[in-house]
Design a protein around this motif. Structure first.
Motif, short mmCIF file in Angstrom:
data_model
loop_
_atom_site.label_atom_id
_atom_site.label_comp_id
_atom_site.label_asym_id
_atom_site.label_seq_id
_atom_site.Cartn_x
_atom_site.Cartn_y
_atom_site.Cartn_z
N GLU A 71 0.83 -1.20 0.00
CA GLU A 71 0.00 0.00 0.00
C GLU A 71 0.86 1.25 0.00
O GLU A 71 2.00 1.24 0.46
CB GLU A 71 -0.91 0.02 1.24
N GLN A 72 0.29 2.32 -0.50
CA GLN A 72 1.01 3.59 -0.61
C GLN A 72 0.01 4.70 -0.31
O GLN A 72 -1.16 4.59 -0.66
CB GLN A 72 1.54 3.69 -2.03
N ALA A 73 0.47 5.77 0.33
CA ALA A 73 -0.42 6.89 0.62
C ALA A 73 -0.92 7.50 -0.69
O ALA A 73 -0.18 7.57 -1.68
CB ALA A 73 0.32 7.94 1.44
N TYR A 74 -2.17 7.93 -0.71
CA TYR A 74 -2.72 8.56 -1.90
C TYR A 74 -2.13 9.96 -2.04
O TYR A 74 -1.83 10.62 -1.07
CB TYR A 74 -4.25 8.63 -1.81
N ASN A 75 -1.95 10.40 -3.31
CA ASN A 75 -1.36 11.71 -3.55
C ASN A 75 -2.08 12.40 -4.70
O ASN A 75 -3.12 11.93 -5.16
CB ASN A 75 0.15 11.57 -3.82
N GLU A 76 -1.51 13.49 -5.19
CA GLU A 76 -2.13 14.27 -6.27
C GLU A 76 -2.34 13.45 -7.54
O GLU A 76 -3.24 13.71 -8.30
CB GLU A 76 -1.26 15.50 -6.60
N GLY A 77 -1.48 12.48 -7.76
CA GLY A 77 -1.58 11.67 -8.98
C GLY A 77 -2.57 10.52 -8.87
O GLY A 77 -2.95 9.93 -9.87
N THR A 78 -2.97 10.18 -7.65
CA THR A 78 -3.88 9.05 -7.44
C THR A 78 -5.19 9.30 -8.17
O THR A 78 -5.74 10.40 -8.12
CB THR A 78 -4.16 8.85 -5.93
N ARG A 79 -5.68 8.28 -8.84
CA ARG A 79 -6.95 8.40 -9.58
C ARG A 79 -7.89 7.28 -9.20
O ARG A 79 -7.47 6.20 -8.77
CB ARG A 79 -6.71 8.35 -11.10
N VAL A 80 -9.18 7.54 -9.40
CA VAL A 80 -10.21 6.53 -9.24
C VAL A 80 -10.82 6.32 -10.62
O VAL A 80 -11.37 7.25 -11.21
CB VAL A 80 -11.30 6.98 -8.23
N ILE A 81 -10.69 5.10 -11.12
CA ILE A 81 -11.30 4.77 -12.41
C ILE A 81 -12.66 4.15 -12.12
O ILE A 81 -12.74 3.10 -11.48
CB ILE A 81 -10.42 3.78 -13.21
N ILE A 82 -13.71 4.83 -12.55
CA ILE A 82 -15.06 4.32 -12.34
C ILE A 82 -15.37 3.36 -13.48
O ILE A 82 -15.39 3.77 -14.65
CB ILE A 82 -16.11 5.46 -12.30
N VAL A 83 -15.58 2.09 -13.14
CA VAL A 83 -15.85 1.08 -14.15
C VAL A 83 -17.25 0.52 -13.93
O VAL A 83 -17.78 0.55 -12.83
CB VAL A 83 -14.81 -0.07 -14.13
N SER A 84 -17.82 0.03 -15.00
CA SER A 84 -19.14 -0.57 -14.94
C SER A 84 -19.06 -1.98 -15.51
O SER A 84 -18.66 -2.16 -16.65
CB SER A 84 -20.13 0.28 -15.74
#
Length: 151
Positions: A71-84
């Motif tokens: 695991e790694q701390a979330y940062n400015e580059g972290t993204r959430v890809i919303i998939v269906s």
């Protein structure tokens, strides 16, 4: 089969631990910045919780944890890809997502035998593009576990 007529597969490229992965654009709803996450008790470690995305409560899975990567701390580059997938919307937390590419289907090979046990079942194939090796993810397998179905 209609798939044989398609010569290119359009994928969203995302990063985890300096490796590149791809998911089909057809299964991606949007790419978001990381927002406030509400924890959900008694879930698997890779289920980080839920977030309210434009009025829709969306479960979030951390793909690093799901694939057995540290695991790694979330940062400015972290993204959430919303998939269906099959009428279920889920957010996949990744280190970064910044590319859409077309992959000629002729360059997609079956997954290698030994990849790392945790991620092995989630790989749909591997695309060898010049100097890039892109691991294609099978979203159905990632989302088919009981912990995800319960969300």
């Amino acid at each position: 089969m209609a798939e044989n007529l398609v010569s290119d597969l359009k994928v969203i490229v995302f990063q985890l631990n300096d490796k590149e992965y791809g998911v089909p654009v057809s299964q991606v709803k949007s790419i978001e910045k990381i927002m406030h996450i509400t924890r959900v008790p008694h879930t698997n470690p890779f289920v980080k919780g839920v977030m309210n995305l434009r009025g829709v409560v969306t479960p979030l899975l951390d793909l690093r944890v799901r694939f057995g990567i540290e695991e790694q701390a979330y940062n400015e580059g972290t993204r959430v890809i919303i998939v269906s997938v099959e009428d279920k919307e889920v957010g996949l937390i990744v280190d970064g997502a910044n590319d859409v590419i077309d992959i000629p289907t002729s360059l997609i090979e079956p997954p290698p035998e030994v990849v790392g046990i945790a991620a092995e079942g989630f790989i749909d194939g591997v695309a060898n593009l010049d100097k890039r090796l892109l691991i294609l993810i099978d979203l159905n397998k990632i989302l088919e576990s009981d912990e995800v179905k319960a969300l």
